[in-house]
Design an enzyme around this catalytic site. Structure first.
Site, short mmCIF file in Angstrom:
data_model
loop_
_atom_site.label_atom_id
_atom_site.label_comp_id
_atom_site.label_asym_id
_atom_site.label_seq_id
_atom_site.Cartn_x
_atom_site.Cartn_y
_atom_site.Cartn_z
N SER A 48 0.49 -1.23 -0.21
CA SER A 48 -0.20 -0.07 0.04
C SER A 48 0.97 1.10 -0.15
O SER A 48 1.77 0.97 -1.35
CB SER A 48 -0.80 0.35 1.31
N GLU A 100 -9.54 -5.51 -5.06
CA GLU A 100 -8.58 -3.81 -4.24
C GLU A 100 -9.69 -3.32 -3.97
O GLU A 100 -9.62 -3.00 -2.76
CB GLU A 100 -7.53 -3.50 -4.36
N HIS A 136 -7.58 -6.08 -0.03
CA HIS A 136 -6.56 -4.66 0.31
C HIS A 136 -5.94 -5.63 1.23
O HIS A 136 -6.49 -5.54 2.41
CB HIS A 136 -6.56 -3.36 0.04
#
Length: 504
Positions: free
Chosen positions: A191, A311, A406
């Site tokens: 991330s 995601e 995610h």
């Protein structure tokens, strides 16, 4: 290193002696200072050299996490520039490859003390693991005209990235004492950490500090935009300085000197992810990363990069088809209709096909673009992956199309899956062993492949193949490639003069 025992227990580093603890076959050092505390007059300045100490410093507990909203592990403090080392080496002569972890958290949160990111299990596979802290939120990324004026390079706003670079410089200068090889450093992150990896690959200040890079759900190839969106998060120095002026107004002060006197808890809170993000300042980040890579102007190291299948499940906020269509029109303008066709919404719900627009706009397009540009202009190997390991839900479930959201890959990488959780299967554990082997092989050899693992082909202009990471890891064409090409047309337009003016 202690000469009497010939083992790594007391180590001399820049600043003094540190002592770790033995944990199974690994020696662990927690909370080693790599820079001076960025407090007082050093708030919003580049990291400064660490002060020397006398005696042996016990490095047995994690240092405080950077100051942020919420309550991170190990507490929080502005005095946060510390790192941790997990080493399997028995002496300083082993010259093992090094993996350096950079945490995520939207540049507003994050901690090296998260249990899911312990370096213990990766270290047992023959690498030294380091995790470095960096300032987040406005303490790490505030730009302001006064800050730029006082800076010798006339820039401000990228202090968190400078912390990461200072941590990597520490690794280069000190890791040999822990049995690591400073010439075999690989950075990895997820991330915001994966985005940081991307930015470090493009920063001249990080040149020579690592030979490989792993980015999980990262990449930063979008253009600048005054009103930012996921995947278009970057601002110019001028735009960021204007936001800094607004921050001072919210704080009720008229100068940086006054702002430095406020306690961290008295600084204005920011909405969402804290209003913090790196910027294109012309110094740490010289230009649009897309442009830098097209011109071949970056740190050409081997990369292993990828993203997760769903995601969008973590970031899509649209509840109805009407809301989805309205938001796509607002963000993408004249490209909205073609994108809605490429990422279709349902009649009365927002399915994964629509959520994938958020996935690709924020992560997929950036990673795919990174792979394509580097394979065109670079010489180093590129390895691309797509993580898609998840339970299969019943067809009548409202989320039967749920993929991998995610961050789901992180415990697979660090081998920290909860073995006592009934939802953790033997297949999950096997995949975790495969993925962690790919990552450590890449650190050792610049290539994830070794005997006993499914073959992972390099991504090239002639063969745009990736590794599909699921219960049956296998090479595959890029998923949803036709949709990615539609999104690619939008981003290419955004880099034109017309596209830049439209975004204003």
């Amino acid at each position: 290193m202690s000469c009497s025992k010939k083992t790594i227990d007391i180590v001399k580093v820049k600043g003094g002696l540190v002592q770790g603890t033995k944990e199974s076959s690994i020696t662990v050092f927690k909370g080693i200072s790599f820079a001076a505390p960025p407090v007082g007059d050093l708030r919003w300045k580049a990291p400064q050299p660490v002060a020397e100490w006398e005696g042996v410093k016990k490095t047995t507990v994690f240092a405080a996490s950077p100051y942020q909203g919420g309550n991170p592990p190990a507490g929080k403090s502005e005095d946060c520039l510390y790192l941790n080392v997990w080493t399997p080496a028995k002496s300083s002569k082993e010259k093992l490859p090094v993996l350096v972890w950079i945490y995520g958290g939207g540049f507003s949160f994050g901690s090296t003390a998260e249990p899911v990111c312990t370096g213990e299990h990766l270290a047992k596979k023959g690498v030294v693991v380091v995790s470095i802290a960096y300032r987040v939120g406005k303490l790490g990324f505030l730009a302001h005209p006064e800050l730029s004026a006082e800076n010798p390079n006339k820039v401000s706003g990228n202090y968190g990235l400078l912390d990461q670079i200072a941590g990597l410089q520490w690794v280069k200068n000190n890791i040999a004492a822990f049995g690591g090889d400073p010439k075999k450093v690989t950075i990895f992150g997820e991330s915001a950490g994966g985005i940081s990896v991307s930015m470090l690959c493009a920063s001249p200040l990080a040149k020579g500090l690592f030979r490989g890079a792993i980015s999980e759900s990262g990449g930063s190839f979008g253009p600048t935009r005054p009103t930012t969106y996921p995947g278009e998060n970057m601002k110019t120095l001028q735009q960021a300085e204007a936001s800094g002026n607004e921050f001072l107004q919210k704080a009720g002060v008229s100068s940086i000197a006054e702002l430095r006197k406020l306690k961290a808890e008295d600084l204005p809170s920011e909405p969402g992810m804290g209003g913090a993000w790196p910027i294109i300042d012309g110094y740490v980040i010289p230009d649009d990363q897309y442009k830098l890579y097209k011109e071949g102007n970056y740190n050409d190291v081997a990369v292993l990069i990828g993203y997760n299948s769903d995601e969008g499940a973590s970031f899509s906020r649209e509840r109805t088809p009407e809301e989805y269509i309205a938001n796509v029109r607002q963000r993408f303008g004249k490209f909205a209709d073609t994108l809605i066709k490429a990422y279709p919404v349902g009649e009365n719900r927002v399915p994964r096909t629509a959520r994938n627009l958020m996935r690709d706009a924020a992560f997929g397009w950036h990673t795919w673009t990174w792979a394509r540009l580097q394979s065109q202009t670079g010489k180093s190997n590129v390895f691309l992956y797509y993580f898609d390991q998840h339970p299969n839900l019943q067809k009548d479930s409202p989320r039967n199309d749920l993929g991998s959201p995610h961050g789901q890959e992180i415990p697979y990488v660090f081998m920290t899956l909860d073995k006592d959780n009934p939802r953790t299967t033997e297949t999950d554990l096997k995949l975790s062993d495969i993925i962690s082997s790919y990552w450590t092989n890449f650190a050792k050899y610049g290539d994830p492949n070794r005997q006993g693992l499914p073959r992972w082909p390099a991504f090239t202009g002639e063969s745009e193949q990736l590794m599909y990471l699921n219960a049956d890891p296998h090479a595959s064409p890029v998923p949803d490639e036709k949709s990615l090409h539609v999104l690619d047309a939008y981003f290419k337009w955004r880099f034109t003069q017309e596209g830049r003016l439209w975004a204003k």
